[in-house]
Design a protein around this motif. Structure first.
Motif, short mmCIF file in Angstrom:
data_model
loop_
_atom_site.label_atom_id
_atom_site.label_comp_id
_atom_site.label_asym_id
_atom_site.label_seq_id
_atom_site.Cartn_x
_atom_site.Cartn_y
_atom_site.Cartn_z
N GLU A 110 1.04 -3.11 1.05
CA GLU A 110 0.71 -3.80 -0.21
C GLU A 110 1.48 -3.18 -1.38
O GLU A 110 2.02 -3.88 -2.23
N VAL A 111 1.53 -1.85 -1.42
CA VAL A 111 2.23 -1.17 -2.51
C VAL A 111 3.73 -1.45 -2.42
O VAL A 111 4.38 -1.74 -3.43
N ALA A 112 4.30 -1.37 -1.22
CA ALA A 112 5.74 -1.63 -1.05
C ALA A 112 6.09 -3.05 -1.49
O ALA A 112 7.11 -3.28 -2.16
N ALA A 113 5.25 -4.02 -1.14
CA ALA A 113 5.50 -5.41 -1.53
C ALA A 113 5.35 -5.59 -3.04
O ALA A 113 6.13 -6.32 -3.66
N ALA A 114 4.38 -4.92 -3.63
CA ALA A 114 4.17 -5.04 -5.07
C ALA A 114 5.35 -4.45 -5.86
O ALA A 114 5.74 -4.99 -6.89
N ILE A 115 5.92 -3.38 -5.35
CA ILE A 115 7.03 -2.74 -6.06
C ILE A 115 8.37 -3.37 -5.74
O ILE A 115 9.18 -3.64 -6.63
N PHE A 116 8.61 -3.64 -4.46
CA PHE A 116 9.94 -4.08 -4.02
C PHE A 116 10.02 -5.54 -3.59
O PHE A 116 11.08 -6.00 -3.16
N GLY A 117 8.90 -6.27 -3.70
CA GLY A 117 8.90 -7.69 -3.36
C GLY A 117 9.27 -7.94 -1.91
O GLY A 117 8.76 -7.28 -1.00
#
Length: 155
Positions: A110-117
């Motif tokens: 979730e964090v990776a997707a929020a930061i790096f799309g």
């Protein structure tokens, strides 16, 4: 894998500090099996401290030693005023190692997707593919089963 492994710990609290000594831990076992002692050392030294700060940023949580380099982990919460023991965990509130692995994977995803799309999603998908290759489809299905779990909420 460390899936069947459970923590073995005792509370040594005296005075104002809460002190826990851990002699068996599934995270230590798993990092050791992967040959990632340095990564395990950093993970264990910082994870519980970060979780504790999430509950109360004023608590001073320290991990001066871990199983990765010592015969036991020592966790200290300074000035916690734990009161008289015994301190026992309520079994109905305990979760298995699979839950904690699911929590780690889905939170980092979730964090990776929020930061790096999209790139973050792709990296997380690659991690799941590598996990499946290493631990097999049954373990990957277990990890996937936590996809819709709300880890931010206590049940």
């Amino acid at each position: 894998t460390a899936l069947g492994c459970a923590n073995n710990s005792e509370v040594l609290a005296t005075g104002r500090d809460y002190v826990k000594r851990v002699t068996v831990c599934p995270w230590h076992t798993q990092f050791a099996e992967m040959g990632l002692t340095d990564a395990g050392e950093e993970y264990c030294r910082h994870l519980d401290n970060s979780i504790c700060r999430g509950f109360n940023p004023y608590l001073d949580y320290r991990v001066p030693q871990t199983l990765h380099r010592s015969p036991c982990c020592i966790h200290i919460v300074r000035d916690a005023n734990p009161g008289p023991g015994p301190w026992k965990k309520d079994p109905k509130n305990l979760r298995g190692f699979d839950y904690h692995c699911g929590h780690s994977y889905w939170t980092y995803r979730e964090v990776a997707a929020a930061i790096f799309g999209k790139e973050g999603e792709e990296v997380a998908h690659g991690v799941l593919e590598d996990f499946t290759e290493t631990y097999g489809p049954e373990m990957a299905e277990t990890l996937q089963s936590y996809r819709d779990t709300d880890f931010d909420r206590c049940d």
